[in-house]
Design an enzyme around this catalytic site. Sequence first.
Site, PDB file in Angstrom:
ATOM      1  N   ARG A 116       0.858  -1.195   0.000  1.00 47.84           N
ATOM      2  CA  ARG A 116       0.000   0.000   0.000  1.00 47.84           C
ATOM      3  C   ARG A 116       0.889   1.238   0.000  1.00 47.84           C
ATOM      4  NH1 ARG A 116      -4.890  -2.353   1.748  1.00 47.84           N
ATOM      5  NH2 ARG A 116      -6.025  -0.849   0.510  1.00 47.84           N
ATOM      6  N   GLN A 121      -0.803   3.131  -5.851  1.00 52.36           N
ATOM      7  CA  GLN A 121      -2.226   3.441  -5.638  1.00 52.36           C
ATOM      8  C   GLN A 121      -3.112   3.169  -6.850  1.00 52.36           C
ATOM      9  OE1 GLN A 121      -2.456   7.368  -3.945  1.00 52.36           O
ATOM     10  NE2 GLN A 121      -2.489   6.563  -1.865  1.00 52.36           N
ATOM     11  N   ASP A 124      -4.075  -0.437  -7.187  1.00 56.85           N
ATOM     12  CA  ASP A 124      -4.473  -1.054  -5.933  1.00 56.85           C
ATOM     13  C   ASP A 124      -5.883  -1.637  -6.023  1.00 56.85           C
ATOM     14  OD1 ASP A 124      -5.122  -1.689  -3.340  1.00 56.85           O
ATOM     15  OD2 ASP A 124      -4.167   0.073  -2.471  1.00 56.85           O
ATOM     16  N   SER A 127      -8.121  -1.421  -2.835  1.00 64.38           N
ATOM     17  CA  SER A 127      -8.763  -0.113  -2.619  1.00 64.38           C
ATOM     18  C   SER A 127      -9.918   0.105  -3.576  1.00 64.38           C
ATOM     19  CB  SER A 127      -7.764   1.029  -2.801  1.00 64.38           C
ATOM     20  OG  SER A 127      -6.853   1.031  -1.753  1.00 64.38           O
ATOM     21  N   TYR A 224      -2.046  -1.242   7.927  1.00 62.89           N
ATOM     22  CA  TYR A 224      -3.150  -2.106   8.342  1.00 62.89           C
ATOM     23  C   TYR A 224      -3.307  -2.094   9.862  1.00 62.89           C
ATOM     24  CZ  TYR A 224      -3.111  -4.106   3.649  1.00 62.89           C
ATOM     25  OH  TYR A 224      -3.183  -4.293   2.298  1.00 62.89           O
TER      26      TYR A 224
END
Length: 371
Positions: A116, A121, A124, A127, A224
């Site tokens: 992450r 991004q 991802d 997400s 996390y």
Amino acid sequence: MRLAVLKERRAGESRVAATPETVKKLKAMGLGVAVEAGAGLASGIPDAEYVAAGAEMAADAAAALAGANIVFAVRAPEAALPSGTLLIGTLGADAAAASAFAAAGIEACSMELLPRITRAQSMDVLSSQANLAGYRAVIEAAEAFDRGFPMLMTAAGTIPAANAFIMGAGVAGLQAIATARRLGGRVSATDVRPAAKEEIKSLGASFVGYEDEESKAAQTAGGYAKQLSAEFYAKQAEVVAAHIAKQDIVICTALVQGRKAPTLVTAEMVASMKPGSVIVDIAADAGGNCAATVPGEMIVTPNGVKVLGFTNWPGRIPAAASALYARNLLTFLTTFWDKEAKAPKLPPEDDIVAGVTLTRGGAVVHKNFAA
Ligand code: NAD
């Protein structure tokens, strides 16, 4: 180089790993693209749209895979892939599955293992899919709820706004907060990571939760939540229990990476809720946050609480989920693409490549699984 897109065959999987938009871009990179007939139908994409984008339609999986060097998938394909294939998907592999990929000579990349980090991004998948799951959870809660989200002031009297409580304020939870607020609900949320508290407040929801020295360090370097002590969970449950009894809607999104989802809503808490209340458990894929959750089903408890424990929540909004998922895979491939050779180039030392690569050259190389 040829890239194949197969029709997903796992139960309840409605997504597809490429869309006409991404097929056009894959073609522009110099790839031949074969799509199995019917692959996009469950996401509302007819075969003709793939053809218009430049894909060849293949009658079945074997025809799509003939001569393929790269396979884009949502879940691990059941069909045998040619040795040497680069397979990119959310493979959900365990050690045995990783070994099987290695034995079959497949170069497997599992996108849910992506680090992450900022650079990753746009690829991802966790997400992009969690965002949609959070939205969809609130929409399905609204549909199952026998009142309404906003306060309704009418000549016949007033209906109060729904109280909605979002448990877990990561990507899915934050979208759930925003969606429940847009519908006019009175929204509160909880999380264990200290950073989440400010994010909850910045979206206009109130924070309800337990904090202590342990929760100050509840976030891993990867962003996390950590597994916390039984004492912490007991304290958290005390704070949350009184609040849940007053809620109309509870949306559960809490996960701890690599473990069963924590049980945050106990049977007693469910029993304390009013008839007609709704619990949506999008953590059901990981075992669920609610003790009453039956993965894959909606149940009604003896005290009249509906518990929606459906699995694969992104698959319940398939056109949007496929559009974003397909872009995530395209971005991954373009990032690691040798324009001159018109072929993938995956440097093993790159953080992203190392994060997702399960197997290379017939061996399991991922740190989670390598012997
Ligand atoms: P996730 O799906 O692993 O978990 C969902 C949420 O549940 C998390 O916010 C977690 O803290 C929470 N949770 C766990 N145990 C809980 C408990 N007992 N009670 C209440 N909540 C609990 O998380 P995610 O949505 O994948 O996001 C994890 C983190 O990664 C966040 O900090 C997010 O901002 C970050 N992130 C970073 C990037 C990036 O930089 N590329 C991309 C996505 C997410």
